[in-house]
Each structure stands twice: as C-alpha cells, then as structure tokens.
Design an enzyme around this catalytic site. Structure first.
Site, short mmCIF file in Angstrom:
data_model
loop_
_atom_site.label_atom_id
_atom_site.label_comp_id
_atom_site.label_asym_id
_atom_site.label_seq_id
_atom_site.Cartn_x
_atom_site.Cartn_y
_atom_site.Cartn_z
N LYS A 250 -2.98 11.09 -5.64
CA LYS A 250 -2.37 10.02 -6.43
C LYS A 250 -1.60 10.61 -7.61
O LYS A 250 -1.87 11.72 -8.06
CB LYS A 250 -3.44 9.05 -6.97
CG LYS A 250 -4.18 8.25 -5.91
CD LYS A 250 -3.30 7.21 -5.27
CE LYS A 250 -4.09 6.29 -4.36
NZ LYS A 250 -4.64 7.00 -3.17
N SER B 168 -0.70 5.49 0.97
CA SER B 168 -0.55 5.08 -0.43
C SER B 168 0.49 5.89 -1.19
O SER B 168 0.99 5.44 -2.22
CB SER B 168 -1.90 5.17 -1.16
OG SER B 168 -2.32 6.51 -1.26
#
Length: 223
Positions: A181, A143
């Site tokens: 993230k 990701s």
C-alpha cells in the site's frame, strides 16, 4: 523498415488502449521502465492523435509496457524491426549477480527472509540491489492497480520505515499477512492507501497494529 504515418500509428495505439479499457493515466502509470521513467498522459495523447513523430525505440518499449502487449507488436505497428533477444541482453557474469529470496507465505514470528518464508530465489544484477537487503514479494489482489498489477512480483528493500507517498510492504494482523500500500502518515496513525479507488484505505493504530517491512523499488518480470 517500413514507413508508417504517425497518425496511423497513433490510431493503432489508441484502439488497443480503448479495447483494454485503459485510461491515459493508467497506461502512463503502467509504462514505467526499470528506472521509474514513464510516458506522461499528455505526451501519450499527442502520440495517439498523430501530433508527434513515431517514438524512439526506448519509448516504444514503454508504450508496450503501458498497453500490456508484446514489444514486438508495437515495433511492427511503428514500421520497425522488433528488437531481438540478442540485442536486448548484456552478458553478465555470475560474480555480478546476487541471489534474492522470493517470499511465499509468511511464518508467524519469523523474520521476513527466514527460511520458513522463502519459496525460491532469483538472480539479479548487483546494481539493482545495492545498499541494503532485498527480497521479492508477490502482489495478490487488485488494490494497487494500475500501478502494481495483481499477481505481479515486486522488488522490496527491507527497512522499518518509508516516506509519505511511497509504496511499502506492510505486515498486518498476526505478522502473517503482507500487503502493498501507499503510505500516508498522520499524527496518531498510519494510513495504507490503495491506488485503486474501488478499495478502502486501511488505518493502522493501537487497535489495529501493523509494521512496515520494506519499500517497493520496482516491479519484476519473472521468467
């Protein structure tokens, strides 16, 4: 040293990039050195087109990192002798090193660096881990590519909050799942943004809680 034409060197660099299906932005993001300095996409394009002279050794190292190839291969393409291990290493005494824990699976309810979570240790120079508590966390998943590659290890400074746009280590669910993230804060929530557009953001709020445990400082090479 062998005299190499800058256009020939640029073609070789471009061929490698195309063979790996990397965009100019990807190789730029991947070319950051230990201090966070990267090669800009515009400069990379000029090198590929032979519009710049053969880069200096420090830039060649960043090119190798951006292409995910050995430094020695890029140096040879530039007609230079590859740097040896002896010329790249500075002698560091044990008193200048700090043992940093490597975090494995996270035990529910335990502090991040509790012995239940630590799978090993890595010695790092003092100057890399000044002014705080640090740990190393393995990145699982794609990701955050191309900024952080799957199965890489990152150095994290433990802290409960980060600035907008910084990459953070965040605990989710029952405090046993950690994710990396980029943070985006809104009035009522915190959005965990992936750098890879193929992945969806994660929204943290009252219904889906989570907590920041640190800010990512750099990607580590494990030996």
């Amino acid at each position: 040293m062998i005299e190499i034409d800058s256009r020939a060197f640029g073609n070789k660099i471009k061929n490698i990039r195309n063979s790996k299906h990397f965009s100019l932005r990807q190789v730029s993001n991947q070319s950051k050195d230990e201090t966070g300095v990267a090669i800009s996409p515009s400069y990379w394009s000029l090198v590929e087109r032979g519009k710049r002279n053969i880069p200096k050794p420090q830039t060649l190292k960043r090119i190798a990192k951006g292409l995910r190839v050995d430094e020695s291969d890029v140096f040879r393409m530039a007609g230079l002798e590859a740097p040896t291990e002896a010329t790249n290493l500075t002698r560091i005494t044990s008193s200048e090193m700090v043992s940093v824990p490597i975090i494995g699976e996270i035990a529910c309810g335990e502090p991040i660096t509790a012995i239940e979570n630590v799978s090993g240790h890595m010695l790092l120079p003092n100057n890399l881990v000044k002014g705080g508590d640090y740990f190393i966390l393995k990145c699982i998943g794609k990701s955050m590519e191309p900024t952080i590659m799957n199965d890489s290890n990152v150095l994290v400074r433990a802290q409960p909050d980060v600035e907008n746009g910084q990459i953070a280590a965040v605990l989710l669910d029952d405090d046993t799942t950690a994710t990396l993230k980029r943070i985006k804060k809104t009035k009522n929530s915190v959005i965990l943004m992936p750098d890879n557009p193929d992945f969806e953001p994660i929204v943290l709020n009252e219904d889906k809680p989570g907590r920041i445990i640190g800010v990512v400082k750099m990607e580590m090479k494990m030996f």
